[in-house]
Write a protein that holds these residues in place. Structure first.
Motif, PDB file in Angstrom:
ATOM      1  N   ILE A  49      32.397  50.048  40.061  1.00  0.00           N
ATOM      2  CA  ILE A  49      32.927  49.610  38.754  1.00  0.00           C
ATOM      3  C   ILE A  49      32.638  50.675  37.702  1.00  0.00           C
ATOM      4  CG2 ILE A  49      32.673  47.929  36.874  1.00  0.00           C
ATOM      5  CD1 ILE A  49      32.137  45.800  38.936  1.00  0.00           C
ATOM      6  N   VAL A  50      31.414  51.194  37.727  1.00  0.00           N
ATOM      7  CA  VAL A  50      31.023  52.205  36.744  1.00  0.00           C
ATOM      8  C   VAL A  50      31.866  53.470  36.904  1.00  0.00           C
ATOM      9  CG1 VAL A  50      29.082  53.665  36.001  1.00  0.00           C
ATOM     10  CG2 VAL A  50      28.669  51.279  36.654  1.00  0.00           C
ATOM     11  N   LEU A 102      36.200  48.864  50.196  1.00  0.00           N
ATOM     12  CA  LEU A 102      37.274  48.873  49.187  1.00  0.00           C
ATOM     13  C   LEU A 102      38.061  47.560  49.233  1.00  0.00           C
ATOM     14  CD1 LEU A 102      40.566  49.623  49.868  1.00  0.00           C
ATOM     15  CD2 LEU A 102      39.471  51.642  50.763  1.00  0.00           C
ATOM     16  N   ASP A 103      38.122  46.928  50.386  1.00  0.00           N
ATOM     17  CA  ASP A 103      38.766  45.609  50.463  1.00  0.00           C
ATOM     18  C   ASP A 103      37.968  44.580  49.659  1.00  0.00           C
ATOM     19  OD1 ASP A 103      40.662  46.710  52.163  1.00  0.00           O
ATOM     20  OD2 ASP A 103      39.736  45.958  53.999  1.00  0.00           O
ATOM     21  N   LEU A 104      36.648  44.624  49.808  1.00  0.00           N
ATOM     22  CA  LEU A 104      35.809  43.684  49.042  1.00  0.00           C
ATOM     23  C   LEU A 104      35.952  43.955  47.543  1.00  0.00           C
ATOM     24  CD1 LEU A 104      32.524  43.795  51.192  1.00  0.00           C
ATOM     25  CD2 LEU A 104      34.228  41.952  51.159  1.00  0.00           C
ATOM     26  N   TYR A 105      36.001  45.230  47.195  1.00  0.00           N
ATOM     27  CA  TYR A 105      36.149  45.603  45.785  1.00  0.00           C
ATOM     28  C   TYR A 105      37.479  45.068  45.241  1.00  0.00           C
ATOM     29  CZ  TYR A 105      35.927  48.617  41.626  1.00  0.00           C
ATOM     30  OH  TYR A 105      35.873  49.094  40.334  1.00  0.00           O
ATOM     31  N   THR A 106      38.530  45.191  46.047  1.00  0.00           N
ATOM     32  CA  THR A 106      39.845  44.692  45.627  1.00  0.00           C
ATOM     33  C   THR A 106      39.801  43.177  45.413  1.00  0.00           C
ATOM     34  OG1 THR A 106      40.879  46.439  46.934  1.00  0.00           O
ATOM     35  CG2 THR A 106      42.305  44.620  46.245  1.00  0.00           C
ATOM     36  N   ILE A 107      39.150  42.473  46.334  1.00  0.00           N
ATOM     37  CA  ILE A 107      39.054  41.016  46.187  1.00  0.00           C
ATOM     38  C   ILE A 107      38.280  40.678  44.902  1.00  0.00           C
ATOM     39  CG2 ILE A 107      38.136  38.883  47.191  1.00  0.00           C
ATOM     40  CD1 ILE A 107      38.557  40.264  49.985  1.00  0.00           C
ATOM     41  N   MET A 108      37.189  41.425  44.679  1.00  0.00           N
ATOM     42  CA  MET A 108      36.376  41.173  43.488  1.00  0.00           C
ATOM     43  C   MET A 108      37.195  41.424  42.207  1.00  0.00           C
ATOM     44  SD  MET A 108      32.857  43.141  42.599  1.00  0.00           S
ATOM     45  CE  MET A 108      33.638  44.589  41.916  1.00  0.00           C
ATOM     46  N   ARG A 109      37.998  42.490  42.197  1.00  0.00           N
ATOM     47  CA  ARG A 109      38.747  42.859  40.990  1.00  0.00           C
ATOM     48  C   ARG A 109      39.993  42.009  40.790  1.00  0.00           C
ATOM     49  NH1 ARG A 109      39.391  44.982  37.629  1.00  0.00           N
ATOM     50  NH2 ARG A 109      39.789  47.190  37.332  1.00  0.00           N
ATOM     51  N   GLU A 110      40.648  41.625  41.887  1.00  0.00           N
ATOM     52  CA  GLU A 110      41.959  40.985  41.776  1.00  0.00           C
ATOM     53  C   GLU A 110      41.920  39.480  42.032  1.00  0.00           C
ATOM     54  OE1 GLU A 110      44.637  42.690  40.809  1.00  0.00           O
ATOM     55  OE2 GLU A 110      43.660  44.659  40.832  1.00  0.00           O
TER      56      GLU A 110
END
Ligand code: NCD
Length: 304
Positions: free
Chosen positions: A25-26, A138-146
């Protein structure tokens, strides 16, 4: 936090994953066109024994936006592999040139083996039908963001037998207590060893062959390509190719906040008309590979 080799999602605790996601995120503003000197003076080596677009180029972009440099092994035919050099020797040599090595290889277990010979961190960018841990991050990050990782209801669809992205992702999702539905043809079910692992984690998993039955009850639909290159018999591939196709018609039954993901490349499993809908998140997902791989690289190279 300093990361050692990154071979499988089993090497990560949920706390470690959360630290990487927070770091990403940073770094996201840098990924969106900023510039940083975080990794200046560092060199990443990329070794791809199998085709790649996103993984190779997003690692490359991540490194360069952080001020680091990349050496690439190039086409196999141009390397000493064609002279018969072993993977172990290649790794020992490249470890003398670079601060970390990203490796993609057609053989399951290749990254684990390479790690035994490497004096710098090995990052597994896909080992055959095995694992692909940075894709999962990156999949987890996408789920977290979207969408949201908490209380997540997700369906993994397509080639769950040979698809390495879903092997890594299912394991990680079990750490987040996601409600998972595995949707595949009978011939392409999730391997038993992975299902056993999921059970051990207390994961909430169902299996079905029918996408229709679940489309109305999920928050994320994770679609995968049938992995043609892994089939021992082309006739077997033909039997299952085109098993699932996500269309606007199917999506009429979806909940309005549904997000569709896909590690890409897609063949025909998502209709192009779906790209224009609010459900599609696969191109954002491929962008998120950059901030997440920035976080992974910084940690692998011991830079805070
Ligand atoms: C995936 C892979 O290589 O496993 N691609 C990727 O890294 N984004 C998925 C695939 O090839 O189908």
């Amino acid at each position: 936090m300093m990361l050692e080799h990154i071979i499988s999602m089993r090497d990560f605790s949920r706390d470690e994953i959360d630290i990487i996601l927070e770091k990403a995120i940073v770094l996201e503003p840098v990924a969106r066109g900023g510039k940083s000197t975080l990794l200046s003076g560092k060199i990443l080596a990329t070794l791809f024994f199998e085709p790649s677009t996103r993984t190779r180029l997003s690692f490359d972009t991540a490194m360069k936006r952080l001020g680091g440099e990349v050496i690439d092994f190039g086409a196999l035919e141009a390397s000493s592999v064609v002279k018969g050099e072993s993977l172990a020797d290649t790794i020992r040599v490249i470890g003398g040139y670079a601060d970390a090595i990203v490796l993609r290889h057609p053989r399951e277990g290749a990254a684990r083996m390479a790690a035994e010979y490497s004096n710098v961190p090995i990052i597994n960018a896909g080992d055959g039908a095995g694992h692909h841990p940075t894709q999962t991050l990156l999949d987890l990050y996408t789920i977290m963001r979207e969408s949201s990782l908490s209380g997540l209801r997700i369906a993994l669809v397509g080639d769950l037998k040979y698809g390495r992205t879903v092997h890594s992702l299912a394991y990680a999702l079990s750490l987040y207590h996601a409600d998972m539905t595995l949707v595949s043809p009978q011939q392409l079910k999730m391997p038993d060893v992975i299902k056993k692992d999921l059970e051990k984690q207390g994961a909430n998993v169902r299996e079905t062959t029918r996408l229709d039955d679940v489309i109305g009850d999920i928050d994320v639909l994770y679609v995968t390509r049938i992995q043609r290159e892994r089939f021992p018999d082309p006739a077997e591939y033909l039997k299952v190719s085109g098993s699932y196709r996500v269309t606007e018609e199917l999506l009429k039954k979806a909940n309005e906040n549904l997000k569709i993901m896909h590690p890409l490349p897609r063949v025909d499993e998502i209709d192009h008309a779906v790209d224009r809908t609010g459900f599609a998140r696969y191109f954002e997902q491929s962008f998120y590979g950059v901030p997440v791989r920035m976080a992974v690289l910084a940690m692998a190279m011991g830079v805070e």
